[in-house]
Design a protein around this motif. Sequence first.
Motif, PDB file in Angstrom:
ATOM      1  N   TYR A  40      22.150  41.443  41.730  1.00  0.00           N
ATOM      2  CA  TYR A  40      23.594  41.156  41.760  1.00  0.00           C
ATOM      3  C   TYR A  40      24.163  41.176  40.351  1.00  0.00           C
ATOM      4  O   TYR A  40      23.527  40.690  39.413  1.00  0.00           O
ATOM      5  N   CYS A  41      25.360  41.722  40.227  1.00  0.00           N
ATOM      6  CA  CYS A  41      26.112  41.617  38.974  1.00  0.00           C
ATOM      7  C   CYS A  41      27.460  40.997  39.334  1.00  0.00           C
ATOM      8  O   CYS A  41      28.202  41.538  40.158  1.00  0.00           O
ATOM      9  N   LEU A  42      27.733  39.830  38.747  1.00  0.00           N
ATOM     10  CA  LEU A  42      28.997  39.132  39.034  1.00  0.00           C
ATOM     11  C   LEU A  42      29.884  39.193  37.787  1.00  0.00           C
ATOM     12  O   LEU A  42      29.442  38.801  36.693  1.00  0.00           O
ATOM     13  N   ILE A  43      31.097  39.678  37.952  1.00  0.00           N
ATOM     14  CA  ILE A  43      31.996  39.822  36.797  1.00  0.00           C
ATOM     15  C   ILE A  43      33.117  38.787  36.885  1.00  0.00           C
ATOM     16  O   ILE A  43      33.886  38.767  37.846  1.00  0.00           O
ATOM     17  N   ASP A  44      33.173  37.922  35.874  1.00  0.00           N
ATOM     18  CA  ASP A  44      34.223  36.897  35.792  1.00  0.00           C
ATOM     19  C   ASP A  44      35.431  37.518  35.093  1.00  0.00           C
ATOM     20  O   ASP A  44      35.402  37.779  33.896  1.00  0.00           O
ATOM     21  N   CYS A  45      36.480  37.770  35.866  1.00  0.00           N
ATOM     22  CA  CYS A  45      37.643  38.483  35.330  1.00  0.00           C
ATOM     23  C   CYS A  45      38.663  37.520  34.727  1.00  0.00           C
ATOM     24  O   CYS A  45      38.740  36.354  35.101  1.00  0.00           O
ATOM     25  N   PRO A  46      39.477  38.032  33.807  1.00  0.00           N
ATOM     26  CA  PRO A  46      40.523  37.192  33.198  1.00  0.00           C
ATOM     27  C   PRO A  46      41.728  37.080  34.139  1.00  0.00           C
ATOM     28  O   PRO A  46      41.883  37.896  35.042  1.00  0.00           O
ATOM     29  N   PRO A  47      42.591  36.094  33.898  1.00  0.00           N
ATOM     30  CA  PRO A  47      43.800  35.988  34.721  1.00  0.00           C
ATOM     31  C   PRO A  47      44.897  36.916  34.202  1.00  0.00           C
ATOM     32  O   PRO A  47      46.031  36.490  33.996  1.00  0.00           O
ATOM     33  N   ALA A  48      44.546  38.142  33.932  1.00  0.00           N
ATOM     34  CA  ALA A  48      45.507  39.099  33.380  1.00  0.00           C
ATOM     35  C   ALA A  48      45.007  40.499  33.674  1.00  0.00           C
ATOM     36  O   ALA A  48      43.792  40.710  33.801  1.00  0.00           O
ATOM     37  N   LYS A  69      46.043  35.353  38.967  1.00  0.00           N
ATOM     38  CA  LYS A  69      46.530  33.995  38.776  1.00  0.00           C
ATOM     39  C   LYS A  69      45.442  33.182  38.055  1.00  0.00           C
ATOM     40  O   LYS A  69      44.261  33.336  38.338  1.00  0.00           O
ATOM     41  N   GLY A  70      45.866  32.329  37.142  1.00  0.00           N
ATOM     42  CA  GLY A  70      44.910  31.517  36.400  1.00  0.00           C
ATOM     43  C   GLY A  70      44.527  30.257  37.155  1.00  0.00           C
ATOM     44  O   GLY A  70      45.259  29.794  38.040  1.00  0.00           O
ATOM     45  N   GLY A  71      43.366  29.735  36.822  1.00  0.00           N
ATOM     46  CA  GLY A  71      42.951  28.432  37.339  1.00  0.00           C
ATOM     47  C   GLY A  71      42.694  28.363  38.830  1.00  0.00           C
ATOM     48  O   GLY A  71      42.895  27.327  39.461  1.00  0.00           O
ATOM     49  N   VAL A  72      42.213  29.469  39.414  1.00  0.00           N
ATOM     50  CA  VAL A  72      41.961  29.473  40.863  1.00  0.00           C
ATOM     51  C   VAL A  72      40.470  29.320  41.193  1.00  0.00           C
ATOM     52  O   VAL A  72      40.062  29.449  42.338  1.00  0.00           O
TER      53      VAL A  72
END
Length: 255
Positions: free
Chosen positions: A124-132, A10-13
Amino acid sequence: MRTIAILNLKGGVAKTTTVINAAAILAEDYKQRVLLIDADSQCNLTEFFSDGKPYTGDTLADILRGYTWSAQKALYLVGPEMSLTIIPASETLMDLDLTKAESGEVNVKVLKDCLSEVQDDYDYCLIDCPPAFNAASAAALVAADEVIIPIKLDAFSLRGMVNLFRQIKNMRAINPKIKIMGCLPTMYYNSKSLTEAVEVLKKNRLHVFSPIRRSNKVDEMTFAQEALNTFSPRSAAGVDYRTFVKELVGGANNG
Ligand SMILES: Nc1ncnc2c1ncn2[C@@H]1O[C@H](COP(=O)(O)OP(=O)(O)OP(=O)(O)O)[C@@H](O)[C@H]1O
Ligand SMILES: [Mg+2]
């Protein structure tokens, strides 16, 4: 290195907001070495940390397409006092859908191989995922040890969870050790419906992290290009992100 995908289809969360603030707290308060990966073609994370100059070296898309086999070539120092490292996104990521993975044009396992090269250089490695669900989010799930699901609690997002679990289940076939650390309620405020929604998550045997309250400072932070930890440490969201990171570092979860 703990590799954590911040994922919700979901986008924008508040996926990107969570990556930015967790990274700043881990680096500043906990003195951890943090690697960020922007897996979203919207490039929000990349732009947040940008100094305005375009990235001239490799990006995540080059890694996924096998143009570079070395993570080292796609690492850039960013953030205050260059305390963070990012593998940036580019709009090219938009073209990398899962059909390209099936045809072999994109390799969803290559990110994991690249990260193993820098495994000892970061905590730490933080991955910002797409809303898809595309090649980049698949690669993130393959590379990650853990998943955190930011969730803006409403009836729509609770229904969407079923879909997400189906996809994570599929990814377990490729990465059997992936752990769902839990949900992180974002943009939270006190209300009966939201308290009940948290109970629904818990009934589904999901760990629920302490929620991040709504705060206008989050929007403002994006203009200032400065994480809440320094921009507005006493704002509700600033305080809550510190509580969240404490839980994350302490492993306060049920895996
Ligand atoms: N705690 C909060 N209080 C108020 N606003 C918030 C909070 N967290 C995030 N926001 C706002 O919500 C919007 C969406 O946040 P963000 O971009 O982090 O979501 P996202 O899940 O990464 O979106 P996308 O799916 O498009 O990548 C932004 O405008 C952000 O400023
Ligand atoms: Mg985002």
